[in-house]
Design a protein around this motif. Structure first.
Motif, mmCIF file in Angstrom:
data_model
loop_
_atom_site.group_PDB
_atom_site.id
_atom_site.type_symbol
_atom_site.label_atom_id
_atom_site.label_comp_id
_atom_site.label_asym_id
_atom_site.label_seq_id
_atom_site.Cartn_x
_atom_site.Cartn_y
_atom_site.Cartn_z
ATOM 1 N N VAL A 30 0.856 -1.187 0.000
ATOM 2 C CA VAL A 30 0.000 0.000 0.000
ATOM 3 C C VAL A 30 0.890 1.234 0.000
ATOM 4 O O VAL A 30 2.107 1.155 0.126
ATOM 5 N N SER A 31 0.254 2.392 -0.128
ATOM 6 C CA SER A 31 1.025 3.644 -0.101
ATOM 7 C C SER A 31 0.544 4.575 1.002
ATOM 8 O O SER A 31 0.954 5.727 1.063
ATOM 9 N N GLY A 55 2.369 8.017 0.674
ATOM 10 C CA GLY A 55 2.974 8.346 -0.602
ATOM 11 C C GLY A 55 4.204 7.538 -0.930
ATOM 12 O O GLY A 55 4.936 7.871 -1.870
ATOM 13 N N GLU A 56 4.451 6.452 -0.179
ATOM 14 C CA GLU A 56 5.535 5.550 -0.524
ATOM 15 C C GLU A 56 5.069 4.116 -0.299
ATOM 16 O O GLU A 56 4.218 3.851 0.557
ATOM 17 N N LEU A 57 5.613 3.197 -1.070
ATOM 18 C CA LEU A 57 5.176 1.808 -0.994
ATOM 19 C C LEU A 57 5.644 1.176 0.312
ATOM 20 O O LEU A 57 6.795 1.337 0.714
ATOM 21 N N GLN A 58 4.750 0.458 0.952
ATOM 22 C CA GLN A 58 5.023 -0.137 2.253
ATOM 23 C C GLN A 58 3.992 -1.222 2.534
ATOM 24 O O GLN A 58 3.041 -1.414 1.771
ATOM 25 N N LEU A 86 -1.342 0.744 -8.169
ATOM 26 C CA LEU A 86 -2.664 1.166 -7.723
ATOM 27 C C LEU A 86 -2.975 0.372 -6.461
ATOM 28 O O LEU A 86 -3.449 -0.766 -6.536
ATOM 29 N N PRO A 87 -2.702 0.933 -5.290
ATOM 30 C CA PRO A 87 -2.813 0.165 -4.057
ATOM 31 C C PRO A 87 -4.234 0.131 -3.501
ATOM 32 O O PRO A 87 -5.094 0.921 -3.901
ATOM 33 N N GLY A 88 -4.447 -0.777 -2.563
ATOM 34 C CA GLY A 88 -5.743 -0.857 -1.910
ATOM 35 C C GLY A 88 -5.982 0.261 -0.929
ATOM 36 O O GLY A 88 -7.129 0.567 -0.582
ATOM 37 N N LEU A 144 -2.097 6.634 -5.665
ATOM 38 C CA LEU A 144 -1.381 6.003 -6.770
ATOM 39 C C LEU A 144 0.095 6.358 -6.690
ATOM 40 O O LEU A 144 0.460 7.493 -6.363
ATOM 41 N N ILE A 145 0.941 5.391 -7.017
ATOM 42 C CA ILE A 145 2.382 5.618 -7.070
ATOM 43 C C ILE A 145 2.861 5.340 -8.491
ATOM 44 O O ILE A 145 2.651 4.237 -9.018
ATOM 45 N N ALA A 146 3.490 6.319 -9.130
ATOM 46 C CA ALA A 146 3.992 6.150 -10.478
ATOM 47 C C ALA A 146 5.501 6.314 -10.476
ATOM 48 O O ALA A 146 6.031 7.230 -9.861
ATOM 49 N N PHE A 147 6.185 5.428 -11.154
ATOM 50 C CA PHE A 147 7.633 5.534 -11.299
ATOM 51 C C PHE A 147 8.044 4.803 -12.561
ATOM 52 O O PHE A 147 7.540 3.716 -12.850
ATOM 53 N N PRO A 148 8.938 5.397 -13.363
ATOM 54 C CA PRO A 148 9.380 4.731 -14.591
ATOM 55 C C PRO A 148 10.269 3.549 -14.265
ATOM 56 O O PRO A 148 11.084 3.592 -13.344
#
Length: 244
Positions: free
Chosen positions: A187-188, A197-200, A229-231, A235-239
């Motif tokens: 989730v973020s 705002g960060e994946l964890q 697209l977390p639960g 949203l977190i976008a990164f190339p």
């Protein structure tokens, strides 16, 4: 008053919805709508609103794919199924949880050690008010078979097993947009997490098997995804080119 926090058009026919307490994603096209997850039971009006925001008609909803059978992801799926004939589908290993033949769900007792932490009581009250303790089981839920699922909207999703949060929890990867719909495997944000705002991962007591959940989270880092697209959380976008 319950409100959608934000919506993001990820790609043609894909709308990510950050709900009041949990998220869902609308897939639309070919005069059809399918959902990944369904928020809390009280989010039903918001789910229908999000379908209209996507430019579709809620009456076109044909199927709901469930990442895992917690009440904040099953939401009003049972009502959509009984009232409109919407198909509800989940991984075979997750069906007992979705149907409520078994229950792998955080309880009030699990929260007691954290009750004095900031935000715990407020989140618990909000979750209960949203229907978190309601009967959300879908007795007629069906199994998702194979390694991919073809949506009636024209999209194709790869099924990514992610056991740990629940026994049969899965993620979905949409290869065209490189979007990973991660459910609660990663989730973020969440009211009981410090960072947003960060994946964890969610706190360990949310997981049916915390060790397995940690292994699944590590494997997801290797997915060929540019958008998560977390639960819960934004949203977190990164190339992909920016990853080590």
């Amino acid at each position: 008053m319950r409100r959608i926090r934000s919506t993001t058009r990820v790609a043609p026919g894909i709308l990510f919805v950050e709900g009041p307490l949990s998220n869902w994603t609308v897939f639309h096209g070919r005069d059809s709508v399918e959902l990944i997850d369904c928020g809390y039971p009280a989010d039903r009006p918001l789910v229908e609103e999000s379908i209209r925001l996507a430019g579709a008609d809620p009456a076109q909803l044909t199927r709901i794919l469930i990442t895992h059978g917690h009440s904040d992801h099953l939401g009003a799926s049972a009502r959509f199924a009984s009232e409109r004939g919407v198909v509800v589908a989940a991984a075979p290993e997750e069906l007992p949880n979705v149907r409520r033949e078994a229950t792998e769900q955080v309880t009030v007792g699990d929260l007691l050690p954290s009750v004095l932490k900031r935000g715990t009581v407020r989140w618990t009250v909000a979750a209960v008010r949203a229907g978190g303790l309601g009967d959300v089981g879908v007795p007629d839920a069906v199994a998702l078979e194979g390694e991919e699922v073809r949506l009636s909207t024209g999209h194709v999703l790869t099924i990514v097993p992610a056991p740990g949060h629940t026994s049969g929890s899965v993620c979905f990867l949409e290869p065209e947009s490189r979007a990973l719909l991660s459910g609660d495997a990663i989730v973020s944000g969440h009211p009981l997490l410090r960072e947003r705002g960060e994946l964890q991962q969610l706190p360990a007591f949310f997981h049916h098997d915390a060790d397995a959940a940690a292994r699944s989270a590590r494997r997801l880092v290797l997915c060929d995804a540019e958008v998560v697209l977390p639960g819960h959380g934004p949203l977190i976008a990164f190339p992909a080119s920016a990853r080590p």
